[in-house]
Design a protein around this motif. Structure first.
Motif, PDB file in Angstrom:
ATOM      1  N   MET A   1      52.452  21.035  71.676  1.00 15.84           N
ATOM      2  CA  MET A   1      51.173  21.662  71.329  1.00 15.84           C
ATOM      3  C   MET A   1      50.933  21.548  69.835  1.00 15.84           C
TER       4      MET A   1
ATOM      5  N   THR B   1      44.862  24.849  66.330  1.00 14.40           N
ATOM      6  CA  THR B   1      43.715  24.738  65.420  1.00 14.40           C
ATOM      7  C   THR B   1      44.118  24.831  63.951  1.00 14.40           C
TER       8      THR B   1
ATOM      9  N   HIS C   1      49.555  19.156  75.229  1.00  5.48           N
ATOM     10  CA  HIS C   1      48.187  19.641  75.000  1.00  5.48           C
ATOM     11  C   HIS C   1      47.387  18.655  74.179  1.00  5.48           C
TER      12      HIS C   1
ATOM     13  N   THR D   1      43.310  19.265  69.514  1.00  8.63           N
ATOM     14  CA  THR D   1      41.868  19.494  69.659  1.00  8.63           C
ATOM     15  C   THR D   1      41.162  19.032  68.392  1.00  8.63           C
TER      16      THR D   1
ATOM     17  N   HIS E   1      35.478  21.141  70.137  1.00  4.59           N
ATOM     18  CA  HIS E   1      35.376  22.071  71.273  1.00  4.59           C
ATOM     19  C   HIS E   1      33.978  22.665  71.308  1.00  4.59           C
TER      20      HIS E   1
ATOM     21  N   SER F   1      35.481  19.512  75.508  1.00  5.97           N
ATOM     22  CA  SER F   1      36.617  19.764  74.623  1.00  5.97           C
ATOM     23  C   SER F   1      37.431  18.485  74.537  1.00  5.97           C
TER      24      SER F   1
ATOM     25  N   ARG G   1      42.327  20.665  79.650  1.00  8.27           N
ATOM     26  CA  ARG G   1      41.138  21.534  79.649  1.00  8.27           C
ATOM     27  C   ARG G   1      39.981  20.990  80.488  1.00  8.27           C
TER      28      ARG G   1
ATOM     29  N   ALA H   1      39.267  27.121  78.019  1.00 12.78           N
ATOM     30  CA  ALA H   1      40.078  27.919  77.092  1.00 12.78           C
ATOM     31  C   ALA H   1      39.704  29.396  77.251  1.00 12.78           C
ATOM     32  N   PRO H   2      40.584  30.304  76.983  1.00 14.37           N
ATOM     33  CA  PRO H   2      41.989  30.057  76.731  1.00 14.37           C
ATOM     34  C   PRO H   2      42.741  29.818  78.037  1.00 14.37           C
ATOM     35  N   LEU H   3      43.727  28.925  77.990  1.00 12.98           N
ATOM     36  CA  LEU H   3      44.512  28.592  79.187  1.00 12.98           C
ATOM     37  C   LEU H   3      45.826  29.361  79.255  1.00 12.98           C
ATOM     38  N   VAL H   4      46.355  29.723  78.093  1.00 15.16           N
ATOM     39  CA  VAL H   4      47.684  30.349  78.073  1.00 15.16           C
ATOM     40  C   VAL H   4      47.734  31.707  78.803  1.00 15.16           C
TER      41      VAL H   4
ATOM     42  N   ILE I   1      42.807  30.160  65.549  1.00 16.86           N
ATOM     43  CA  ILE I   1      41.882  31.033  66.273  1.00 16.86           C
ATOM     44  C   ILE I   1      42.733  32.075  67.007  1.00 16.86           C
TER      45      ILE I   1
ATOM     46  N   ASN J   1      43.372  34.601  70.296  1.00 18.18           N
ATOM     47  CA  ASN J   1      42.976  34.827  71.690  1.00 18.18           C
ATOM     48  C   ASN J   1      43.859  35.895  72.313  1.00 18.18           C
TER      49      ASN J   1
ATOM     50  N   ASP K   1      38.867  34.246  73.691  1.00 19.24           N
ATOM     51  CA  ASP K   1      39.115  34.013  72.266  1.00 19.24           C
ATOM     52  C   ASP K   1      38.503  35.176  71.493  1.00 19.24           C
TER      53      ASP K   1
ATOM     54  N   GLU L   1      53.123  28.979  72.927  1.00 18.50           N
ATOM     55  CA  GLU L   1      52.068  28.072  73.407  1.00 18.50           C
ATOM     56  C   GLU L   1      52.668  26.756  73.910  1.00 18.50           C
TER      57      GLU L   1
ATOM     58  N   PHE M   1      52.522  25.137  77.819  1.00 19.60           N
ATOM     59  CA  PHE M   1      52.083  23.827  78.314  1.00 19.60           C
ATOM     60  C   PHE M   1      53.169  23.134  79.139  1.00 19.60           C
TER      61      PHE M   1
HETATM   62  C1  LIG Z   1      39.934  24.179  72.419  1.00 17.60           C
HETATM   63  C2  LIG Z   1      41.218  24.709  71.930  1.00 17.60           C
HETATM   64  O1  LIG Z   1      42.106  23.964  71.593  1.00 17.60           O
HETATM   65  N1  LIG Z   1      41.338  26.034  71.909  1.00 17.60           N
HETATM   66  C3  LIG Z   1      42.552  26.702  71.476  1.00 17.60           C
HETATM   67  C4  LIG Z   1      42.316  27.417  70.160  1.00 17.60           C
HETATM   68  O2  LIG Z   1      43.517  28.023  69.694  1.00 17.60           O
HETATM   69  C5  LIG Z   1      43.545  29.373  70.149  1.00 17.60           C
HETATM   70  C6  LIG Z   1      42.316  29.488  70.974  1.00 17.60           C
HETATM   71  O3  LIG Z   1      41.464  28.521  70.369  1.00 17.60           O
HETATM   72  C7  LIG Z   1      42.581  29.071  72.445  1.00 17.60           C
HETATM   73  O4  LIG Z   1      41.471  29.263  73.249  1.00 17.60           O
HETATM   74  C8  LIG Z   1      42.990  27.612  72.597  1.00 17.60           C
HETATM   75  O5  LIG Z   1      44.369  27.466  72.662  1.00 17.60           O
HETATM   76  C9  LIG Z   1      45.271  28.143  73.473  1.00 17.60           C
HETATM   77  C10 LIG Z   1      46.536  27.346  73.492  1.00 17.60           C
HETATM   78  C11 LIG Z   1      44.835  28.412  74.921  1.00 17.60           C
HETATM   79  O6  LIG Z   1      44.138  27.602  75.526  1.00 17.60           O
HETATM   80  O7  LIG Z   1      45.261  29.445  75.459  1.00 17.60           O
END
Ligand SMILES: CC(=O)N[C@H]1[C@@H]2OC[C@@H](O2)[C@@H](O)[C@@H]1O[C@H](C)C(=O)O
Ligand SMILES: Nc1ncnc2c1ncn2[C@@H]1O[C@H](COP(=O)(O)OP(=O)(O)OP(=O)(O)O)[C@@H](O)[C@H]1O
Length: 434
Positions: free
Chosen positions: A8, A11, A95, A98, A101, A134, A156, A167-170, A193, A195, A243, A392, A396
């Protein structure tokens, strides 16, 4: 058991986080052991190129192709290096980086702000122009070829095609790894960023998805004797995520500017701690649309980038703030945007907040967050056994594993997708005679 690598770069564009993990779900419960974690910084020139593209610099198709493969090369090297002294991994979840987005456009009549009901994540048919977009560079095919390991990338895109933010995926992984039997938790990532993942206690009955009409008014009372206002509006008791806004991105940009490029970030928040935040400015900035917008929501450097910082600095200069005061005020924006979103968008305040990401090492930021949250303990995921620095990257690896097992990886409540989907493109490696 499976040895999986998660890669990973976020940002902050500070480097590639690599995690080598041992995954097992033999008992039906996902268990993850981190065998190795490391950050591999980008070469200076490559980082500068990435930051320029993130900042909106135009790029020819030929340069885009070169950048894609330069990033893939670095990711592959990270995957090879992290396995040193360990058996070979069977799978990589990458990942990528990015560089752009764009959240989906709210459909007419579906815009919502604080105090209004959020749109249902099951909207009417999607029109192409309303979809988000994205772009993560570092193509998975090249990583698979360079490492000889099946690689899953482009996580994504499928969620976005299903109407989500991608996003967010985590948060989906946080639900699996960090939900507690009796405590409601917020897992707060403070990277470039910020989240949040809201994890209701496993013992509480899930009440369905956003907008299905099942609200529990009586659940609104906070379990903590907290000075914070009661969250509004009420929400179903299911995991959520969104986020929260800037994490470190504005701070890092400001530090670079104020130090004439000699510093990249404010270690431990010491510089900010020597200033005083301007509360009036923070309150004013929090009125901006992103902070008022109901989840699901996502953002990036497109909104919280150099132009945004420029406006913040202009506002601060009108208040005669020093550089230290500006850093303190930007730190307060990060913290207060997090707390503001908990107060307005959660069904109830959490019993615990678990921090992760680089911002969890910023002592000044952490102190303010603890003060603003009153008696809600602010810990890190390290405190509950999950590495806060590499969470993070670990996520992934898990998302790749789920993709390979045919398990949907998105949490529609967090991304706004219409339905659960399989995340990621699989790039298998052909072995002659295998
Ligand atoms: C588009 C992108 O890369 N978004 C990231 C970014 O970094 C933090 C926040 O914005 C989160 O939404 C996302 O990353 C994490 C890994 C996620 O998807 O959970
Ligand atoms: N000791 C520290 N003191 C203060 N800030 C720190 C410290 N260590 C790291 N940081 C901050 O954390 C940032 C990196 O965080 P992280 O690696 O979590 O971001 P990211 O993964 O790139 O972002 P995102 O989660 O948005 O994708 C650095 O740019 C810096 O601002």
């Amino acid at each position: 058991m499976a040895l999986v690598i998660g890669l990973m770069s976020g940002t902050s564009v500070d480097g590639i986080d690599a995690a080598l993990v041992d995954l097992s779900d033999a008992t039906g419960t996902l268990a993850v052991t981190l065998l190795a974690g490391a950050t591999y910084p980008y070469p200076t020139e490559l980082r500068a190129q990435i930051l320029a593209v993130c900042g909106g610099a135009s790029l020819s198709m030929a340069d885009l192709a070169d950048l894609d493969d330069a990033i893939a090369h670095q990711f592959a090297q990270a995957a090879i290096a992290i396995q040193t002294g360990h058996p070979t991994a069977v799978l990589i979840g990458s990942h990528g980086q990015t560089v752009y987005h764009r959240p989906p456009k709210p459909r007419r009549g579906e815009e919502s702000a604080v105090g209004e009901r959020a749109p249902t994540p099951y909207p009417s048919p999607l029109t192409p122009h309303s979809l988000g977009y994205s772009l993560q560079l570092g193509r998975g095919e090249a990583i698979a070829n360079a490492t000889g390991i099946t690689t899953i990338s482009n996580f994504r895109a499928a969620d976005i095609a299903a109407g989500g933010h991608g996003a967010p995926l985590v948060p989906a992984v946080d639900v699996a790894l960090l939900s507690h039997p009796t405590l409601n938790r917020c897992v707060q990532n403070i990277g470039g960023i910020g989240n949040v993942a809201y994890l209701p206690a496993r013992g509480q009955k899930a009440m369905g998805r956003w907008g299905d009409g099942m609200m529990e008014q009586e659940k609104l009372t906070t379990q903590n004797a907290s000075p914070l206002p009661t969250p509004y509006p009420p929400r179903p008791l299911s995991p959520l995520g969104w986020d929260t806004g800037p994490g470190n991105v504005l701070l890092d940009l400001a530090v670079q500017t104020f130090s004439n490029g000699t510093k990249t970030y404010d270690k431990d928040g010491n510089w900010a701690a020597s200033g005083t935040p301007c509360e009036a400015l923070v309150d004013r900035w929090l009125q901006q649309p992103f902070f008022q917008q109901q989840p699901p929501k996502s953002t990036g450097r497109e909104l919280f980038g150099a132009a945004y910082l420029h406006q913040c600095v202009a506002d601060a200069e009108a208040h005669s703030l020093t550089h230290a005061d500006i850093l303190a005020t930007l730190t307060a924006l990060t913290v207060d945007s997090i707390v503001h979103s908990y107060c307005h968008f959660l069904p109830q305040l959490p019993d615990q907040v678990l921090l992760c990401g680089g911002g969890s090492k910023n002592l000044y930021l952490k102190q303010r967050l603890q003060r603003q949250l009153g008696d809600i303990p602010v810990l890190t995921t390290d405190d509950v056994g999950l590495n806060a620095e590499f969470k993070e990257a670990i996520a992934f690896a898990v998302l790749a594993y789920w993709r390979q097992q045919g398990i949907p990886g998105n949490l529609p409540e967090a991304t706004g997708a219409q339905n659960p989907v399989l995340l990621g493109d699989i790039h298998s490696v052909y072995r002659r005679g295998a």
